[in-house]
Every structure is written in structure tokens, then in C-alpha cells.
Design a protein around this motif. Sequence first.
Motif, PDB file in Angstrom:
ATOM      1  N   SER A  33       0.795  -1.231  -0.113  1.00 38.26           N
ATOM      2  CA  SER A  33       0.002   0.076   0.073  1.00 38.26           C
ATOM      3  C   SER A  33       0.845   1.397   0.156  1.00 38.26           C
ATOM      4  O   SER A  33       1.891   1.395   0.625  1.00 38.26           O
ATOM      5  CB  SER A  33      -0.871   0.051   1.258  1.00 38.26           C
ATOM      6  OG  SER A  33      -1.682  -1.136   1.227  1.00 38.26           O
ATOM      7  N   ASP A  34       0.422   2.261  -0.650  1.00 41.61           N
ATOM      8  CA  ASP A  34       1.104   3.403  -0.699  1.00 41.61           C
ATOM      9  C   ASP A  34       1.309   4.113   0.801  1.00 41.61           C
ATOM     10  O   ASP A  34       0.428   3.943   1.728  1.00 41.61           O
ATOM     11  CB  ASP A  34       0.324   4.625  -1.372  1.00 41.61           C
ATOM     12  CG  ASP A  34       0.382   4.381  -2.841  1.00 41.61           C
ATOM     13  OD1 ASP A  34       1.372   3.876  -3.495  1.00 41.61           O
ATOM     14  OD2 ASP A  34      -0.727   4.741  -3.369  1.00 41.61           O
ATOM     15  N   GLY A  35       2.459   4.582   1.009  1.00 41.28           N
ATOM     16  CA  GLY A  35       2.735   5.019   2.495  1.00 41.28           C
ATOM     17  C   GLY A  35       3.163   4.002   3.295  1.00 41.28           C
ATOM     18  O   GLY A  35       3.730   4.389   4.534  1.00 41.28           O
ATOM     19  N   VAL A  36       3.412   2.609   3.067  1.00 42.10           N
ATOM     20  CA  VAL A  36       3.821   1.624   3.634  1.00 42.10           C
ATOM     21  C   VAL A  36       5.090   0.994   3.060  1.00 42.10           C
ATOM     22  O   VAL A  36       5.040   1.017   1.906  1.00 42.10           O
ATOM     23  CB  VAL A  36       2.755   0.465   3.681  1.00 42.10           C
ATOM     24  CG1 VAL A  36       3.185  -0.544   4.681  1.00 42.10           C
ATOM     25  CG2 VAL A  36       1.443   0.821   4.579  1.00 42.10           C
ATOM     26  N   THR A 130       2.537  16.487  20.109  1.00 39.10           N
ATOM     27  CA  THR A 130       3.971  16.671  19.478  1.00 39.10           C
ATOM     28  C   THR A 130       4.204  15.410  18.643  1.00 39.10           C
ATOM     29  O   THR A 130       4.674  15.675  17.456  1.00 39.10           O
ATOM     30  CB  THR A 130       4.959  16.908  20.536  1.00 39.10           C
ATOM     31  OG1 THR A 130       4.554  18.174  21.480  1.00 39.10           O
ATOM     32  CG2 THR A 130       6.303  17.524  19.853  1.00 39.10           C
ATOM     33  N   ALA A 131       4.175  14.207  19.118  1.00 37.54           N
ATOM     34  CA  ALA A 131       4.681  13.137  18.200  1.00 37.54           C
ATOM     35  C   ALA A 131       3.947  13.112  16.928  1.00 37.54           C
ATOM     36  O   ALA A 131       4.444  12.683  15.819  1.00 37.54           O
ATOM     37  CB  ALA A 131       4.317  11.892  18.899  1.00 37.54           C
ATOM     38  N   GLN A 132       2.553  13.163  16.894  1.00 37.33           N
ATOM     39  CA  GLN A 132       1.794  13.397  15.695  1.00 37.33           C
ATOM     40  C   GLN A 132       2.162  14.314  15.024  1.00 37.33           C
ATOM     41  O   GLN A 132       2.221  13.967  13.670  1.00 37.33           O
ATOM     42  CB  GLN A 132       0.319  13.545  16.081  1.00 37.33           C
ATOM     43  CG  GLN A 132      -0.690  13.305  14.878  1.00 37.33           C
ATOM     44  CD  GLN A 132      -0.549  11.868  14.265  1.00 37.33           C
ATOM     45  OE1 GLN A 132      -0.517  10.835  14.935  1.00 37.33           O
ATOM     46  NE2 GLN A 132      -0.123  11.619  12.869  1.00 37.33           N
ATOM     47  N   LYS A 133       2.629  15.723  15.115  1.00 40.99           N
ATOM     48  CA  LYS A 133       3.179  16.519  14.463  1.00 40.99           C
ATOM     49  C   LYS A 133       4.131  16.089  13.681  1.00 40.99           C
ATOM     50  O   LYS A 133       4.649  16.242  12.463  1.00 40.99           O
ATOM     51  CB  LYS A 133       3.469  17.896  15.288  1.00 40.99           C
ATOM     52  CG  LYS A 133       2.049  18.622  15.696  1.00 40.99           C
ATOM     53  CD  LYS A 133       2.592  19.812  16.220  1.00 40.99           C
ATOM     54  CE  LYS A 133       1.189  20.746  17.002  1.00 40.99           C
ATOM     55  NZ  LYS A 133       1.702  21.590  17.833  1.00 40.99           N
ATOM     56  N   ILE A 134       5.281  15.479  14.391  1.00 37.21           N
ATOM     57  CA  ILE A 134       6.580  14.960  13.990  1.00 37.21           C
ATOM     58  C   ILE A 134       6.200  13.962  12.800  1.00 37.21           C
ATOM     59  O   ILE A 134       6.765  13.858  11.661  1.00 37.21           O
ATOM     60  CB  ILE A 134       7.489  14.367  14.953  1.00 37.21           C
ATOM     61  CG1 ILE A 134       7.881  15.538  15.860  1.00 37.21           C
ATOM     62  CG2 ILE A 134       8.380  13.810  14.529  1.00 37.21           C
ATOM     63  CD1 ILE A 134       8.427  15.058  17.371  1.00 37.21           C
ATOM     64  N   LEU A 138       7.180  14.142   8.984  1.00 39.08           N
ATOM     65  CA  LEU A 138       8.020  13.071   8.200  1.00 39.08           C
ATOM     66  C   LEU A 138       7.560  12.341   6.955  1.00 39.08           C
ATOM     67  O   LEU A 138       8.029  12.124   5.934  1.00 39.08           O
ATOM     68  CB  LEU A 138       8.287  12.065   9.163  1.00 39.08           C
ATOM     69  CG  LEU A 138       9.412  12.243  10.368  1.00 39.08           C
ATOM     70  CD1 LEU A 138       9.457  11.087  11.482  1.00 39.08           C
ATOM     71  CD2 LEU A 138      10.692  12.678   9.811  1.00 39.08           C
ATOM     72  N   ASP A 139       6.002  12.298   7.185  1.00 39.54           N
ATOM     73  CA  ASP A 139       5.254  11.663   6.100  1.00 39.54           C
ATOM     74  C   ASP A 139       5.139  12.727   4.943  1.00 39.54           C
ATOM     75  O   ASP A 139       5.254  12.088   3.657  1.00 39.54           O
ATOM     76  CB  ASP A 139       3.919  11.051   6.633  1.00 39.54           C
ATOM     77  CG  ASP A 139       4.036  10.059   7.250  1.00 39.54           C
ATOM     78  OD1 ASP A 139       5.036   9.309   7.426  1.00 39.54           O
ATOM     79  OD2 ASP A 139       2.750   9.711   7.901  1.00 39.54           O
ATOM     80  N   ASN A 152      13.998   4.944   3.553  1.00 43.62           N
ATOM     81  CA  ASN A 152      12.861   5.428   4.356  1.00 43.62           C
ATOM     82  C   ASN A 152      13.342   5.798   5.496  1.00 43.62           C
ATOM     83  O   ASN A 152      14.306   5.346   6.262  1.00 43.62           O
ATOM     84  CB  ASN A 152      11.705   4.251   4.300  1.00 43.62           C
ATOM     85  CG  ASN A 152      10.200   5.110   4.924  1.00 43.62           C
ATOM     86  OD1 ASN A 152      10.336   6.190   4.889  1.00 43.62           O
ATOM     87  ND2 ASN A 152       9.506   4.135   5.437  1.00 43.62           N
ATOM     88  N   ILE A 153      12.331   6.928   6.273  1.00 49.67           N
ATOM     89  CA  ILE A 153      12.752   7.121   7.707  1.00 49.67           C
ATOM     90  C   ILE A 153      11.334   7.070   8.340  1.00 49.67           C
ATOM     91  O   ILE A 153      10.413   7.326   7.805  1.00 49.67           O
ATOM     92  CB  ILE A 153      13.387   8.433   7.587  1.00 49.67           C
ATOM     93  CG1 ILE A 153      13.471   8.936   9.085  1.00 49.67           C
ATOM     94  CG2 ILE A 153      12.564   9.572   6.984  1.00 49.67           C
ATOM     95  CD1 ILE A 153      14.391  10.283   9.410  1.00 49.67           C
ATOM     96  N   THR A 154      11.388   6.359   9.556  1.00 42.02           N
ATOM     97  CA  THR A 154       9.998   6.213  10.099  1.00 42.02           C
ATOM     98  C   THR A 154      10.344   6.606  11.596  1.00 42.02           C
ATOM     99  O   THR A 154      11.373   6.646  12.096  1.00 42.02           O
ATOM    100  CB  THR A 154       9.849   4.693  10.129  1.00 42.02           C
ATOM    101  OG1 THR A 154      10.865   3.886  10.973  1.00 42.02           O
ATOM    102  CG2 THR A 154       9.634   4.138   8.734  1.00 42.02           C
TER     103      THR A 154
END
Length: 208
Positions: A33-36, A130-134, A138-139, A152-154
Amino acid sequence: MNTTAPAGSVSIYAEASPNPESMKFVLNAQLVSDGVSVDYPDAESASNSPLAQELFKFDYVGRVFIAANFVTVTKTTPDHTWTQLIPELRTFLKSYVESGGPIFLVDPAAEQRAAQQAAGADHSAEDQETAQKIIDLLDNYVRPAVEQDGGNITFKSYREGVVTVNLQGSCSGCPSATVTLKSGIENLLKRMVPQVTEVVAEGVTAGF
């Protein structure tokens, strides 16, 4: 989980990455899937991917990274040249995908969602925000560029101003990854999320 390969012949070409030990093989087929994306640093970690397991049977394959429509292969030694290896890997991937070989046994998207939820479970509401903003930064700003280079960077965690990320695919062991991490990604996150003080990376191979 099979690919959504187009009817008929599958086309595939090799594309160099900034890491001289990694090569990106781009297909006209959807692998995940896209984004995975999924990173397998060794054969033992590849139990969910029959495709990765088959690639690790080549004695020169040391790491396999699978994203939307490409596979990045990292070789174990500079003694093998890509001129020698590309034809064999391209032929294998083309044949495997055209024959409908399974890519994954379980959809990795669900596993990644569960891991992200678990990572934020013990954070305060403020830290989770804050984590969700990060993750969003990144995404939206980092991942597309990094995937172009075959990696990739996760996001892994955020705690007391420190963001921990995982480097995957060609990014792990890439000579330029340190510069990209500090001068690019860290500066972006500090500018956009004032709470961030530092970005550190995991999933880095020896020699990085």
C-alpha cells in the motif's frame, strides 16, 4: 498478499541510490500500500515476506527494503559489482512478480499502525500531540524524498525533546545519511516543532 501487477509483462529497471552498496529496482506493479514500507535487515527478520526470503537466498544480498513499487537491495560486500548483479536480480524480480508470487503473508500496514499506537501509549497527551506533528512532517516532507533514494525514515519515539527515527533500506549505512539527518531532518523538525531539541537514528549499520 499478492501484488496488483498489471496484466501482461512486468517492466523493471535499476536505479542507483546515494548508498553505493544499495540498488533500487523499480517495477510497474504495486507491491504494498502507498505510504507503507518494510525493511528487512537480515534473513531472520523476513518471515512475513516470501519475496524477501527468496532474495536473501542470493549470497550477496544483505538487506531488503520493499515499498510501494520498488525493492531496494543492499549487497553484503563491495567485491560484487552492480554490473554483475543487476541482470540476475532484475530477471528474478520480473519472473517472481509476473508469476504472482506472494509479497507478504500478512499485510504490513496493520502491523505498522499497531506499532505506532503502541509507541505513543505511554506518552502524555501533550507528547502524543507533538509526536503526531512529527509523524505528519516526516510523512509529508521527508519520506517522499527519501523513498526516491531507495530508503525510508520512520518515527520511533519522542521523549523530552529527542526524536528517535529508524533509517531503512539504502539509508542505513549510506555515507551521506548523517549529513541528511542533522542538517536536513533535524533542522526541519526544530523549525516546525519548537519542542524538538535533537534527532537521533536507529537501524544504522556499521560504518555509518
